[in-house]
Design an enzyme around this catalytic site. Structure first.
Site, short mmCIF file in Angstrom:
data_model
loop_
_atom_site.label_atom_id
_atom_site.label_comp_id
_atom_site.label_asym_id
_atom_site.label_seq_id
_atom_site.Cartn_x
_atom_site.Cartn_y
_atom_site.Cartn_z
N HIS A 105 83.77 53.45 -50.70
CA HIS A 105 83.07 54.26 -49.70
C HIS A 105 83.40 55.73 -49.87
CE1 HIS A 105 86.95 53.07 -48.01
NE2 HIS A 105 86.97 54.23 -47.40
N HIS A 107 83.65 59.30 -47.63
CA HIS A 107 83.75 59.90 -46.29
C HIS A 107 82.93 61.18 -46.28
CE1 HIS A 107 87.43 57.65 -44.90
NE2 HIS A 107 87.59 57.52 -46.21
P1 AMP Z 1 89.90 54.65 -46.38
O1 AMP Z 1 91.28 54.78 -45.81
O2 AMP Z 1 89.49 55.74 -47.28
O3 AMP Z 1 89.80 53.27 -47.01
O4 AMP Z 1 88.90 54.74 -45.17
C1 AMP Z 1 88.54 53.67 -44.37
C2 AMP Z 1 87.88 54.25 -43.16
O5 AMP Z 1 87.22 53.19 -42.50
C3 AMP Z 1 88.85 54.87 -42.14
O6 AMP Z 1 88.48 56.22 -41.94
C4 AMP Z 1 88.67 54.02 -40.90
O7 AMP Z 1 88.72 54.79 -39.73
C5 AMP Z 1 87.30 53.41 -41.12
N1 AMP Z 1 87.05 52.12 -40.51
C6 AMP Z 1 87.86 51.04 -40.44
N2 AMP Z 1 87.24 50.00 -39.85
C7 AMP Z 1 85.99 50.43 -39.57
C8 AMP Z 1 84.84 49.83 -38.95
N3 AMP Z 1 84.86 48.57 -38.51
N4 AMP Z 1 83.72 50.58 -38.81
C9 AMP Z 1 83.69 51.86 -39.23
N5 AMP Z 1 84.72 52.48 -39.81
C10 AMP Z 1 85.85 51.79 -39.98
#
Ligand code: AMP
Length: 144
Positions: A105, A107
């Site tokens: 993903h 951001h």
């Molecule tokens: P990363 O640490 O780069 O893997 O980012 C994962 C992101 O996913 C974090 O910013 C979390 O806040 C976000 N996140 C976790 N669970 C969910 C969810 N169910 N829906 C939307 N965002 C999420």
């Protein structure tokens, strides 16, 4: 290669399959975009590839290309919707880099001078706010 094998039951895979809700803003054949539930700044949006792959090294080039093209499209809408001076794009590979969800993903973080980012994946926003923010991004996408 990431340190761990891809888990098909990770939270983003469940969102793709419709097994978990998300505040969606954009979807096409290869990608999906939705609000981050623990935003580091208002408007924090995520773009994921629909193809399985924990990080950029595991994902096929075509899927990665689709994800970055959607990121550009959604980032322009987020910038407009949140009246941002700039937009930060982040993509983490591996827990040592801070990755917490092991499905590729990007951001999208709208930025304005003097407004600091909150902590990563720390504080859940309320559903009403996230839905209102998703509606703003969807409206900006609809306006082109
Ligand atoms: P990363 O640490 O780069 O893997 O980012 C994962 C992101 O996913 C974090 O910013 C979390 O806040 C976000 N996140 C976790 N669970 C969910 C969810 N169910 N829906 C939307 N965002 C999420």
């Amino acid at each position: 290669m990431s340190a761990q094998p891809y888990d098909p039951d990770n939270i983003f895979a469940k969102i793709i399959r419709g097994e978990m809700p998300a505040f969606k803003v954009y979807e096409d054949e290869h990608t999906l975009a939705f609000m981050d539930i623990m935003p580091q700044v208002p408007g924090h949006t995520l773009v994921i590839a629909k193809a399985p792959g924990a990080d950029m090294f595991e994902l096929a080039d075509e899927a990665l290309q689709a994800a970055i093209v959607t990121t550009k499209k959604v980032a322009a809408a987020v910038k407009q919707a949140f009246d941002a001076q700039g937009v930060m794009i982040a993509q983490l590979n591996g827990s040592a880099a801070g990755q917490t969800v092991f499905h590729l993903h990007f951001h999208i973080l709208p930025r304005n001078a003097g407004i600091e980012l909150g902590f990563h994946a720390r504080e859940m926003a309320d559903a009403e706010t996230l839905e209102a923010h998703a509606a703003r991004v969807r409206a900006a996408l609809a306006n082109g």
